[in-house]
Design an enzyme around this catalytic site. Structure first.
Site, PDB file in Angstrom:
ATOM      1  N   PHE A 137     -51.899  23.145 137.544  1.00  0.00           N
ATOM      2  CA  PHE A 137     -52.275  23.304 135.608  1.00  0.00           C
ATOM      3  C   PHE A 137     -51.870  22.853 134.914  1.00  0.00           C
ATOM      4  O   PHE A 137     -50.558  22.753 134.868  1.00  0.00           O
ATOM      5  CB  PHE A 137     -52.694  24.626 135.428  1.00  0.00           C
ATOM      6  CG  PHE A 137     -53.567  24.925 134.552  1.00  0.00           C
ATOM      7  CD1 PHE A 137     -55.022  25.046 134.697  1.00  0.00           C
ATOM      8  CD2 PHE A 137     -53.562  25.226 133.315  1.00  0.00           C
ATOM      9  CE1 PHE A 137     -55.405  25.061 133.357  1.00  0.00           C
ATOM     10  CE2 PHE A 137     -54.047  25.106 131.818  1.00  0.00           C
ATOM     11  CZ  PHE A 137     -55.554  25.246 132.616  1.00  0.00           C
ATOM     12  N   ASP A 222     -44.289  18.513 135.024  1.00  0.00           N
ATOM     13  CA  ASP A 222     -45.483  19.239 132.799  1.00  0.00           C
ATOM     14  C   ASP A 222     -44.292  20.613 133.411  1.00  0.00           C
ATOM     15  O   ASP A 222     -44.531  21.677 133.792  1.00  0.00           O
ATOM     16  CB  ASP A 222     -46.759  19.861 133.736  1.00  0.00           C
ATOM     17  CG  ASP A 222     -47.504  20.952 133.162  1.00  0.00           C
ATOM     18  OD1 ASP A 222     -46.842  21.046 132.025  1.00  0.00           O
ATOM     19  OD2 ASP A 222     -48.820  20.344 133.072  1.00  0.00           O
ATOM     20  N   LYS A 251     -45.891  25.800 124.671  1.00  0.00           N
ATOM     21  CA  LYS A 251     -45.879  27.024 124.463  1.00  0.00           C
ATOM     22  C   LYS A 251     -44.645  27.219 124.328  1.00  0.00           C
ATOM     23  O   LYS A 251     -45.454  27.409 122.826  1.00  0.00           O
ATOM     24  CB  LYS A 251     -45.426  26.940 125.929  1.00  0.00           C
ATOM     25  CG  LYS A 251     -47.548  26.860 126.736  1.00  0.00           C
ATOM     26  CD  LYS A 251     -46.940  28.569 128.066  1.00  0.00           C
ATOM     27  CE  LYS A 251     -48.827  27.599 129.102  1.00  0.00           C
ATOM     28  NZ  LYS A 251     -49.816  28.913 128.647  1.00  0.00           N
TER      29      LYS A 251
HETATM   30  C1  LIG Z   1     -48.082  23.942 133.261  1.00  0.00           C
HETATM   31  C2  LIG Z   1     -49.280  23.758 131.733  1.00  0.00           C
HETATM   32  N1  LIG Z   1     -49.440  22.619 131.286  1.00  0.00           N
HETATM   33  C3  LIG Z   1     -50.884  22.909 130.688  1.00  0.00           C
HETATM   34  C4  LIG Z   1     -50.895  23.506 129.620  1.00  0.00           C
HETATM   35  C5  LIG Z   1     -52.096  23.419 128.736  1.00  0.00           C
HETATM   36  O1  LIG Z   1     -51.134  23.673 127.994  1.00  0.00           O
HETATM   37  P1  LIG Z   1     -52.408  24.309 126.709  1.00  0.00           P
HETATM   38  O2  LIG Z   1     -53.576  25.064 126.851  1.00  0.00           O
HETATM   39  O3  LIG Z   1     -51.436  24.287 125.079  1.00  0.00           O
HETATM   40  O4  LIG Z   1     -53.485  22.965 126.166  1.00  0.00           O
HETATM   41  C6  LIG Z   1     -50.455  25.307 130.626  1.00  0.00           C
HETATM   42  C7  LIG Z   1     -51.138  26.480 129.800  1.00  0.00           C
HETATM   43  O5  LIG Z   1     -51.322  27.501 130.569  1.00  0.00           O
HETATM   44  C8  LIG Z   1     -49.505  25.401 131.295  1.00  0.00           C
HETATM   45  O6  LIG Z   1     -49.279  26.527 131.802  1.00  0.00           O
END
Ligand SMILES: Cc1ncc(COP(=O)(O)O)c(C=O)c1O
Length: 402
Positions: A137, A222, A251
């Site tokens: 994700f 990520d 986050k």
């Molecule tokens: C690993 C990862 N990358 C990206 C995101 C997306 O972040 P945002 O919701 O701040 O755009 C998330 C959100 O859960 C995530 O867990």
């Protein structure tokens, strides 16, 4: 006095969410209170965001100080909090350069655009393939959601960004078969969060790094969910012994204030020349002032050590409850990014556990239908942990004995 309710959500909000029936109105530490003043222990932390809990004095002080000083400029001018935060992030990581965004998706969008730009500049248009992983994700912009490995989230919006391949996580053979000189970048979470709390094997992550080097492909980690102390290292890559070329973070970076960052090396950063990328709010003084305070606090060795100790408390409590009411097959994850996988008899019922916990006054998360997820404040107290698990035990007992 309550003049808005959950019912209003269905009246005036776009229905892309299905929020719980409770509406929290205030929080302190690892506790929140709803409109009826019912108290909850918070093991969810706003999905791995509230790393210092709710309204931590360090964050409140930074926010209010900056709120009285300067809120916004745009990137026509730089600002002191952004410069100080960037210096701090560089100091704490492999990176030489930082680009600020407002969310994880935007940080990832910047990472992917940088990787594509670097490949075009250095090798030519043909080097455009991105390898990503099933169940990964990366956010909800169309590029990032397509790189994410859940087609249910990216289908139904017309033609997708191209040259993106998905393979199983931790599958060395599939990775060896997928990578080539046409691979521009590999994007992965150094511990899959939304996908079910899946850690990479050390052999897998080493192979990914080696083959990226061999094929001149960039490795993007990520760390939106794993970063800022969540796994007990400031960044998860530091506990894996593999360094990426680009890292995204968000986050917990702002502890609840929206901010994200894409971090990279000098060698790559120079390909994002003036005008190639940007954001109105990215690097906003208010966001950066809060993030500076959060990072300053979380990066202290005793806080990071505390995450490892709290992981131990969580695991002990989970084992204890499972010995009495065996509904879980496995506990996994690292630091305070933990998952409890339901056993075969309880498959598909993670939401039932979440709802039962909520009724007992405990907020937890799920990661898919089979995993209950815990991403609490990194400074949650042992008392809050104990009380949270008393409530968790009551919830599990109720389900088990039903
Ligand atoms: C690993 C990862 N990358 C990206 C995101 C997306 O972040 P945002 O919701 O701040 O755009 C998330 C959100 O859960 C995530 O867990």
């Amino acid at each position: 006095m309550t003049d808005v309710t959950r019912k209003d959500f269905d009246e005036v909000m776009v229905p892309c969410y299905n929020p719980m029936s409770v509406i929290p109105v205030r929080g302190e530490g690892a506790r929140i209170w709803d409109q009826q003043d019912k108290e909850y222990v918070d093991f969810a932390g706003g999905i791995a965001v509230s790393c210092l809990g709710h309204c931590h004095p360090v964050m409140v002080e930074a926010l209010t100080k900056q709120a009285n000083q300067l809120w916004h400029l745009s990137n026509v001018m730089t600002n002191e909090p952004a410069l100080r935060l960037a210096k701090k992030l560089v100091e704490l990581s492999f990176a030489d350069k930082v680009f600020f965004a407002n969310s994880g998706a935007e940080a990832n969008e910047a990472a992917l655009k940088l990787a594509r730009r670097y490949a075009v500049d250095e090798f030519g248009e043909h080097k455009s393939k991105i390898i990503a992983f099933n169940q990964g994700f990366h956010g909800r912009t169309f590029f990032t959601v397509t790189v994410g490995g859940q087609s249910a989230y990216s289908d139904g919006f017309g033609p997708k960004p191209g040259d993106i391949d998905h393979i199983p996580y931790n599958d060395i053979k599939a990775f060896e078969a997928a990578i080539s000189d046409e691979t521009c970048a590999v994007m992965m979470e150094p511990l899959q969060g939304e996908g079910g709390i899946i850690a990479p094997t050390s052999e897998f992550v080493q192979t990914v790094r080696e083959l990226c080097d061999k094929h001149n492909a960039l490795l993007i980690f990520d760390e939106v969910q794993t970063g800022n102390g969540r796994t007990g290292d400031f960044y998860a890559y530091q506990g894996l012994g593999v360094t990426p070329d680009i890292l995204s973070t968000a986050k917990s970076l702002g502890g609840g204030f929206p901010v994200g960052a894409m971090m990279t090396t000098e060698k790559l950063a120079k390909h994002l020349k003036i005008g190639t990328h940007g954001s109105t709010y990215g690097g906003n003084p208010l966001a950066c002032a809060v993030a500076e305070a959060v990072v300053g606090h979380v990066s202290q060795p005793d806080v990071l050590q505390g995450v490892k100790e709290r992981e131990g408390l969580f695991r002990t409590e989970l084992e204890r409850i499972n010995a009495k009411y065996p509904i879980f097959a496995e506990f996994r994850g690292k630091g305070l990014l933990l998952g409890a996988e339901l056993n075969d008899d309880w498959k598909g019922r993670s939401r039932d556990v979440l709802v039962a916990a909520g009724e007992e006054g405990l907020m937890v998360l799920i990661a898919g239908a089979n995993v209950v997820r815990f991403t609490p404040s990194l400074v949650i107290t042992p008392e809050e942990i104990k009380q949270g698990f008393e409530r968790f035990e009551a919830a599990v007992a109720k389900l088990y004995n039903a």
